[in-house]
Design a protein around this motif. Structure first.
Motif, PDB file in Angstrom:
ATOM      1  N   PRO B  12       3.914   7.424   3.726  1.00 43.59           N
ATOM      2  CA  PRO B  12       3.728   8.443   2.674  1.00 43.59           C
ATOM      3  C   PRO B  12       2.318   8.478   2.080  1.00 43.59           C
ATOM      4  O   PRO B  12       1.855   9.546   1.652  1.00 43.59           O
ATOM      5  N   HIS B  76       7.447  -2.697  -1.032  1.00 42.56           N
ATOM      6  CA  HIS B  76       8.265  -2.578   0.177  1.00 42.56           C
ATOM      7  C   HIS B  76       7.739  -1.453   1.051  1.00 42.56           C
ATOM      8  O   HIS B  76       6.704  -0.852   0.723  1.00 42.56           O
ATOM      9  N   ASP B  77       8.482  -1.142   2.123  1.00 41.21           N
ATOM     10  CA  ASP B  77       8.023  -0.096   3.036  1.00 41.21           C
ATOM     11  C   ASP B  77       7.772   1.189   2.251  1.00 41.21           C
ATOM     12  O   ASP B  77       8.525   1.536   1.351  1.00 41.21           O
ATOM     13  N   GLY B  78       6.705   1.851   2.604  1.00 43.12           N
ATOM     14  CA  GLY B  78       6.333   3.053   1.848  1.00 43.12           C
ATOM     15  C   GLY B  78       5.269   2.765   0.808  1.00 43.12           C
ATOM     16  O   GLY B  78       4.678   3.679   0.255  1.00 43.12           O
TER      17      GLY B  78
END
Ligand code: FAD
Lengths: 268, 160
Positions: B12, B76-78
């Motif tokens: 993102p 975390h992821d993102g």
């Protein structure tokens, strides 16, 4: 409406200053309630306060309320022991629109004691009365030990996928640390297909709503429980008037689209 | 196998950047895997990189002599970690520790700085994205400070 007398069957301390009472009606059948409704709890000699139903009829028809001590009346409720009595009027108000969740992804966002009025939603998903395509529960709290219903949270895995975030924790805490909007923002919300139920401190609700709107969730699919103070609970006294609505009878659960104009007005 | 530019496109932070820009930035990047407990960054050490987290969880920590490591936030992821590479003296102000296996893209700070100095349009694009992350983290820190889940303070008024 005259309070009915209830007896405290079980009392559990969730964490210091926050406790759950399981109560049975002294006479007659216990009332039936919808998830999101509330009762007026009357501590004799102290007064009456609105408290959401955090469970009902699941075990032996007991009525369940989870309360955080704030002032005079909640402190009096905190002092009550098992076997003692209190008065109950209700149930009142409009609850969560579970029917609308049937064909949607349900996103439950709870902060602190705000999980209490949302637990009946989880219960209805667990026992099949309620249905959603997929349910995620985002729960924010102050510390791991200041979460409600710690003994059962992990058992909800069958019905919901649980993401927890706390403001402070030691290194052995497996969840997130930081505000709940962090993991919420990172999750891939399918905006137009999502319906969100939100309850917690107003500031946390405001920021959660911002994330939801940015993710494409329509204002008409965001529902929140407004726990402002009230007196009569029947729409007569005007104490809980909020904009053109009364929290006691039009709420406490409102659709964000309907309250948007005055949700952001300071001091209202 | 996907190129770094392709991996960046999925994240993102880099959403809507032009392909040429992604390739330009990707030229400063490499894949990195950290095992549980590994440090991505250590306080006071040179901040030569920033991290684009693709999967796994990272604790941003500081060390208190009487309490040991204290986690301020998990990422975390993102998410991305690190902006100390942007400003002198280019040293980390916090530790970053992998809480489980972390897959990240490690981007070279010096390499990126030089590219952005020479390509101010891209530099501005990246700066806007970092400013947004910094603002979000500041907002989050302020809300945490407000202790919204704590008990309300007693009503104000005269006492006698
Ligand atoms: C529909 C509804 C559902 C609610 N459900 C729950 C629930 O499930 N569990 C629970 O613990 N509480 C709930 N509340 C809040 C609860 O009613 C109040 O905490 C309570 O009325 C405080 O009364 P008191 O006499 O103990 O405190 P008071 O002496 O009236 O106030 C003491 C302090 O608490 C603050 N306070 C009072 N009311 C509120 C409020 N509504 N929100 C935040 N701060 C408040 C005051 O500003 C003051 O600082 C709900 C409120 C509503 C309107």
């Amino acid at each position: 409406m005259i309070p009915r007398v209830y007896r405290i069957e079980h009392r559990r301390e969730e964490y210091p200053g926050t406790f759950t009472l399981e109560m049975s009606a002294d006479r007659g059948r216990p009332v039936t309630c919808d998830p999101g409704q509330f009762n007026m709890l009357y501590a004799f000699g102290a007064g009456e306060v609105p408290i959401s139903i955090s469970g009902a009829g699941r075990r032996d028809g007991l009525l369940v309320h989870t309360i955080r001590t704030q002032g005079l009346v909640t402190a009096a409720l905190e002092r009550l022991k098992e076997g003692e009595q209190l008065g109950v009027r209700g149930p009142f108000g409009q609850g969560w629109p579970l029917d609308l969740a049937r064909d949607s992804d349900l996103l439950i966002i709870a902060g602190g004691v705000g999980l209490a009025p949302l637990r009946p939603v989880v219960y209805s998903l667990l026992d099949g009365r309620g249905r959603a395509r997929r349910t995620q529960l985002y729960y924010g709290a102050r510390r791991p030990e200041e979460r409600l219903f710690r003994h059962e949270l992990n058992q909800w895995g069958r019905a919901v996928s649980l993401v927890q975030s706390v403001d402070h924790a030691d290194s052995d805490w497996p969840g997130h640390i930081g505000v709940i909007t962090g993991p919420l923002q990172a999750s891939r919300i399918n905006g137009p297909e999502t319906i969100a139920f939100v309850c917690g401190p107003e500031l946390m609700m405001r920021f959660s709503i911002r994330v939801l709107l940015e993710s494409g969730v329509p204002a008409s699919a965001i529902f929140l429980s407004m726990e402002r103070n009230m007196k009569c609970a029947t729409g007569l006294c005007g104490h809980c008037q909020w904009g053109p609505r009364f929290i006691c009878k039009d709420g406490p659960v409102f659709c964000y689209k309907d309250i948007q104009p005055w949700f952001q007005i300071r001091g209202l | 196998m996907k190129t770094i530019a392709e991996l960046l496109r999925e994240h993102p932070f880099f959403r809507d950047l032009a392909q040429a820009d992604l390739e330009f930035i990707g030229g400063c990047g490499e894949n990195a895997i950290y095992a549980t407990g590994d440090y991505l960054a250590r306080e006071n050490e040179p901040a030569d990189h920033f991290f684009v987290i693709r999967s796994g969880k990272v604790a941003v920590e500081t060390y208190l002599p009487d309490r040991g490591p204290l986690c301020l936030q998990t990422l975390h992821d993102g998410d991305i970690f690190g902006w100390s590479w942007l400003f002198p003296p280019y040293v980390w102000t916090f530790d970053a520790r992998a809480l489980d296996e972390v897959h990240a893209i490690r981007l070279g700070g010096k390499c990126l700085r030089e590219k952005c100095e020479g390509e101010p349009r891209l530099g501005f694009q990246l700066m806007k994205r970092f400013a947004r992350i910094a603002t979000e983290r500041l907002q989050a820190a302020r809300i945490q400070l407000l202790d919204v889940y704590g008990q309300s303070p007693p009503p104000q008024g005269d006492t006698w």
